[in-house]
Scaffold this motif. Structure first.
Motif, PDB file in Angstrom:
ATOM      1  N   PHE A  69       1.095   3.938  -3.390  1.00  0.00           N
ATOM      2  CA  PHE A  69       0.550   5.290  -3.261  1.00  0.00           C
ATOM      3  C   PHE A  69       1.647   6.342  -3.137  1.00  0.00           C
ATOM      4  CE2 PHE A  69      -3.230   2.845  -2.325  1.00  0.00           C
ATOM      5  CZ  PHE A  69      -4.219   3.582  -2.956  1.00  0.00           C
TER       6      PHE A  69
ATOM      7  N   THR B  24       0.832  -1.210   0.000  1.00  0.00           N
ATOM      8  CA  THR B  24       0.000   0.000   0.000  1.00  0.00           C
ATOM      9  C   THR B  24       0.865   1.258   0.000  1.00  0.00           C
ATOM     10  OG1 THR B  24      -1.743  -1.157   1.221  1.00  0.00           O
ATOM     11  CG2 THR B  24      -1.806   1.259   1.226  1.00  0.00           C
TER      12      THR B  24
ATOM     13  N   LEU C 274      -2.779  10.945  -2.093  1.00  0.00           N
ATOM     14  CA  LEU C 274      -1.946   9.782  -2.423  1.00  0.00           C
ATOM     15  C   LEU C 274      -0.753   9.699  -1.472  1.00  0.00           C
ATOM     16  CD1 LEU C 274      -1.885  10.158  -6.327  1.00  0.00           C
ATOM     17  CD2 LEU C 274      -3.193   8.472  -5.006  1.00  0.00           C
TER      18      LEU C 274
ATOM     19  N   TYR D 166      -0.353  -3.146  -9.556  1.00  0.00           N
ATOM     20  CA  TYR D 166      -0.711  -1.877 -10.200  1.00  0.00           C
ATOM     21  C   TYR D 166      -0.764  -2.035 -11.719  1.00  0.00           C
ATOM     22  CZ  TYR D 166      -0.838   3.041 -11.422  1.00  0.00           C
ATOM     23  OH  TYR D 166      -1.220   4.257 -11.938  1.00  0.00           O
TER      24      TYR D 166
ATOM     25  N   ILE E  76      -1.979   8.548   2.020  1.00  0.00           N
ATOM     26  CA  ILE E  76      -2.224   7.098   2.074  1.00  0.00           C
ATOM     27  C   ILE E  76      -0.902   6.336   2.070  1.00  0.00           C
ATOM     28  CG2 ILE E  76      -3.263   5.127   0.874  1.00  0.00           C
ATOM     29  CD1 ILE E  76      -5.362   7.070  -0.235  1.00  0.00           C
ATOM     30  N   GLY E  77       0.055   6.807   1.253  1.00  0.00           N
ATOM     31  CA  GLY E  77       1.373   6.179   1.233  1.00  0.00           C
ATOM     32  C   GLY E  77       2.050   6.272   2.587  1.00  0.00           C
TER      33      GLY E  77
END
Length: 303
Positions: free
Chosen positions: A92, A88, A160, A202, A163-164
Motif C-alpha cells: 500500500f 501490507t 493507500l 500484487y 493503510i501502508g
C-alpha cells in the motif's frame, strides 16, 4: 569521572543522530527511486526485484558473519505477524508513492510512531498518560487535515498511504515481540523477503505482464536496492550507537527529505494543508518522545 562518562554519552548520541539523519535521507531517496522505476515497470515487478536484490545483500552479510539463513524462531507467531504487516505496508505504501504525491505519502508515513505508541498501550499494556494520548489524537488530526475528507481536495488514493502507514506500525509492534535470537541482518533478510512476496501477490492480483527494464528503470532499481539496504544499515547503526530517546526524534527529518524530493524531482506543490498537518504530526511525535524520556528519568530517580 562522571563528566567524562557524560561527554562520551553525548558524543555517542551525536554520532547516532548523524546515522539516523543518513538513514532517513537514504529512505527518502529509495522512495524516489521506486517512484521513477514504476513509471515504466509494473509495481509488482519493482517490488519483486527490489526484494530479491535486498535479500542478496543480506545473504552476503549473513555469510560474512557466518550466521544461518534460517532458525526455528523465524517461524514464531510474532515473526509471521510481522511478515503479514510488512507485506501490507509495502504494497500500500508503494501504491501511495506511485499514485499520490511523494511529499504527501511521506508526511502521512510520519504518523507511524504515533500509531505504534497507541498500539503498544492497547496490545502490550504499556502505560500511556493522558498527555501522550492527547498528542496521539493531535497527530492523527494532522493526518486528517492532510487527507481532507469530505472536501473537494479529498482523494480516496490518500487512503493507500494511511493503510501502508498502519501496516508499518504493525510491523514495528510485531518486531518488539520478535525473538531476541533473530539478529538485525536476519531480520533484514526476511524483511526484504516480505517485499518480494508482496510483489508476487500484487502481480498475481493485478495480472500485469513483466517487462524488460530499460536503462532508466534499471538504474532506478539498482539505486533503490543499494540505497534501501544502506538505509536499513544506517538505521540499525543509529539505534545501536546513541540512546533511543536521543536519536529517535531525527526520524522526522525524513519528512524534510521526502518533501524536498517531491518538490525538486517531481514538481509537487506544498499545500497549506500538508504544511499544517506536518507540523501537528511532528510536534505530536516529538512531544511523545520527550514525555516518554521524562517518565523514564522519573522512574530511575525514584529507584
Amino acid at each position: 569521572m562522571e563528566s567524562t562518562i557524560y561527554t562520551e554519552i553525548n558524543r555517542q548520541n551525536l554520532i547516532g543522530s548523524l546515522w539516523m539523519v543518513a538513514a532517513m535521507g537514504a529512505f527518502a531517496i529509495e522512495d524516489a527511486f521506486v517512484k521513477v522505476a514504476t513509471k515504466t515497470l509494473p509495481i509488482g515487478e519493482v517490488l519483486i526485484l527490489f526484494g530479491l536484490g535486498g535479500m542478496l545483500i543480506y545473504m552476503g552479510m549473513l555469510y560474512v558473519k557466518r550466521e544461518p539463513l534460517f532458525i526455528p524462531d523465524v517461524l514464531s507467531r510474532s515473526m509471521l505477524i510481522r511478515v503479514g504487516f510488512e507485506i501490507t505496508g509495502r504494497i500500500f505504501y508503494v501504491l501511495a508513492i506511485v499514485l499520490i504525491p511523494l511529499s504527501t505519502a511521506t508526511v502521512i508515513l510520519q504518523a507511524t510512531p504515533l500509531v505504534v505508541v497507541a498500539g503498544a498501550a492497547m496490545i502490550f499494556g504499556e502505560k500511556v498518560g493522558w498527555h501522550r494520548w492527547l498528542a496521539i489524537i493531535m497527530g492523527l488530526l494532522g493526518v486528517i487535515i492532510i487527507v481532507q475528507p469530505g472536501t473537494d481536495g479529498f482523494s480516496e488514493l490518500s487512503l493507500l498511504a494511511i493503510i501502508g502507514m498502519i501496516g508499518f506500525a504493525g510491523r514495528d509492534l510485531a518486531s518488539r515481540a520478535a525473538p531476541v535470537t533473530i539478529g538485525t541482518s536476519l531480520l533484514g533478510f526476511y524483511g526484504f523477503l516480505s517485499v518480494a512476496v508482496s510483489g508476487l501477490l500484487y502481480s498475481v492480483w493485478a495480472d500485469a505482464p513483466f517487462v524488460v527494464p530499460q536503462s532508466e528503470a534499471s538504474l532506478a532499481l539498482v539505486g533503490c536496492i543499494v540505497v534501501g539496504a544502506l538505509a536499513y544499515s544506517c538505521l540499525m547503526k543509529a539505534m545501536k550507537t546513541g540512546e533511543v530517546s536521543a536519536v529517535t526524534p531525527f526520524r522526522y527529518v525524513r519528512l524534510l527529505f521526502g518533501i524536498a524530493m517531491g518538490i525538486l524531482l517531481f514538481g509537487e506543490v506544498l499545500t497549506p494543508a500538508i504544511l499544517l498537518g506536518s507540523i501537528l504530526i511532528v510536534m505530536s511525535g516529538l512531544f511523545i518522545i520527550w514525555r516518554g524520556k521524562r517518565r523514564t528519568l522519573a522512574i530511575h530517580e525514584s529507584n
